[in-house]
Design an enzyme around this catalytic site. Structure first.
Site, PDB file in Angstrom:
ATOM      1  N   CYS A 308       8.788   0.295  -0.430  1.00 27.87           N
ATOM      2  CA  CYS A 308       9.304  -1.065  -0.318  1.00 27.87           C
ATOM      3  C   CYS A 308       9.007  -1.570   1.088  1.00 27.87           C
ATOM      4  CB  CYS A 308      10.811  -1.054  -0.581  1.00 27.87           C
ATOM      5  SG  CYS A 308      11.566  -2.673  -0.699  1.00 27.87           S
ATOM      6  N   GLU A 342       3.226   2.386  -3.495  1.00 29.98           N
ATOM      7  CA  GLU A 342       3.808   2.640  -4.806  1.00 29.98           C
ATOM      8  C   GLU A 342       3.360   1.574  -5.794  1.00 29.98           C
ATOM      9  OE1 GLU A 342       8.322   2.391  -6.308  1.00 29.98           O
ATOM     10  OE2 GLU A 342       7.958   4.091  -4.957  1.00 29.98           O
TER      11      GLU A 342
END
Length: 442
Positions: A308, A342
């Site tokens: 993130c 990710e």
């Protein structure tokens, strides 16, 4: 404000004034019958139903199409007065807001518009520049969600619960819903300590807290300092004697609450023990002030080096996002691993990373003499081979000949692509990075 409570003539007149402001009345030379019909027509559509489409006056003074997402009664202003939470269909959800009736053009009300048709129309209206301006900070998207899960997510997060926050010297308008504890349900503004990220309902509480808070930087280890910038690593292990695991864990959870106000993705991690957080700060004589962060899993089987990422709104467009991406790869180099963000990436996320990969790879190709393989580029940059291959293919710099990929690196073509990729943001002074990989700390 509007009230259509006929028990009070003054209030009723005020109501009609506001209705008239929201949608022009018939010409003054019209008959009384026409005016009465106009009043009945307006009264018949109020209050507006959830799902209604109407034009709304935005902060630019112009009217834009919106969809009513929610409504709420304000009894202090009359039994029938409503505010409406609207989504501007031309823009990202971050601009959703509560509006008064006098901002709405009631003459434009539509109640039966097909969502798919609306999406097509508004999608065509938005220019590429508008989309980039609205969405440029996003890495996470909703590509992993099926239609039912996406509807569930949007229903749960459809109304922004916190409108503004105070963090340090900034008052910041929030973008999205964040699941703060129930005791904060009655708040529209929260006050954050910029050092420990504890949040409070009132300014007075923050002022009392600041007199007692002994932190002047994020808890954890400072692993990088160059000029006025510092990076802190937070590991949330109580078992580590040299790190206050409990304090770090509370900070990590508060950071997730804060970040969710500006990130529109599904998952908020409460179990911060699984992640490492890297908090970038601007430092002055008052302390180290958070400007952004990224997180990564402690153990990733897929070689993810970033989970993130966020740059806080007051610090955007200053190169900090590019710095955070580059920093994640410097950590991968220290770990002697290849890394990749990710998945899935949103379109804007892919664009951000493709820019980084382009700048790094083409800079090497410009300086390198002789042949070089994808494997060698991966070893030098810590960029995953698949990402290198996809980037070079998108730039049409790679061909498949005699069973192998061949890189075609014409200097003029490289310069053109580098110019299109833009600047690289702040430079990382690698010698200032003092860091031991997490697995080696244990």
């Amino acid at each position: 404000m509007v009230s259509i409570d006929n028990t009070n003539s003054a209030t009723a007149k005020a109501a009609m004034a506001d209705v008239s402001a929201a949608s022009p009345a018939p010409e003054s030379n019209g008959s009384q019958a026409e005016f009465d019909a106009y009043r009945r027509r307006k009264s018949s559509i109020l209050p507006l139903e959830v799902g209604t489409r109407v034009n709304c006056r935005w902060r630019d003074g112009k009217y834009h199409p919106v969809k009513v997402i929610e409504r709420r009664k304000l009894f202090s202003c009359g039994a029938h007065y409503y505010e409406y939470y609207v989504h501007y269909t031309e823009f990202n959800r971050r601009l959703d807001e509560w509006v008064d009736l006098d901002q709405l053009d009631l003459g434009s009300v539509e109640t039966d518009v097909d969502d798919k048709v609306e999406d097509k129309v508004t999608g065509l209206k938005m220019t590429r520049h508008q989309k980039r301006k609205i969405d440029e900070t996003h890495i996470e998207g909703h590509e992993e969600l099926d239609a039912a899960s996406l509807r569930e997510h949007e229903e749960f997060t459809k109304v922004k619960n916190i409108a503004t926050i105070e963090l340090g010297k900034y008052e910041i308008e929030t973008w999205y819903f964040s699941p703060f504890p129930p005791e904060y349900n009655d708040c529209t503004k929260l006050f954050f300590c910029e050092f420990c990220l504890n949040f409070m309902k009132r300014k007075e509480q923050l002022q009392r807290h600041m007199k007692k808070c002994d932190l002047k930087h994020p808890p954890g280890d400072e692993i990088y300092r160059h000029k006025t910038w510092s990076m802190f690593e937070l590991a949330h292990d109580v078992s580590q004697p040299y790190v206050d695991g409990k304090k770090n864990k509370i900070y990590g959870q508060n950071l997730c609450y804060l970040a969710k106000l500006f990130l529109d993705h599904k998952t908020l991690y409460y179990d911060v023990d699984l992640f490492l957080f890297y908090v970038l700060c601007e430092c002055d004589d008052r302390g180290c002030h958070m400007v952004g962060y990224f997180s990564k899993e402690k153990q990733s089987e897929e070689s993810y080096n970033l989970a993130c990422i966020l740059t806080l709104p007051p610090y955007q467009r200053k190169g900090y996002g590019k710095f955070l991406i580059a920093f994640s790869y410097e950590l991968s180099k220290k770990e002697a691993k290849v890394g990749t963000p990710e998945r899935p990436l949103s379109d804007l996320g892919l664009l951000s990373y493709r820019g980084y990969w382009t700048r790094v790879l083409l800079d090497i190709l410009k300086k390198h003499k002789g042949n070089i393989s994808i494997k060698e580029l991966s070893d030098m940059t810590a960029i995953k081979a698949e990402d290198i291959l996809a980037t070079l293919q998108s730039l049409e710099l790679i061909q498949y000949r005699k069973g192998q990929h061949v890189i075609c690196a014409d200097p003029k073509v490289l310069d053109r692509h580098l110019k299109a990729a833009g600047g690289g943001g702040l430079n990382i002074e690698v010698s200032k990075l003092i860091w031991t990989p997490y697995k080696d700390q244990n």
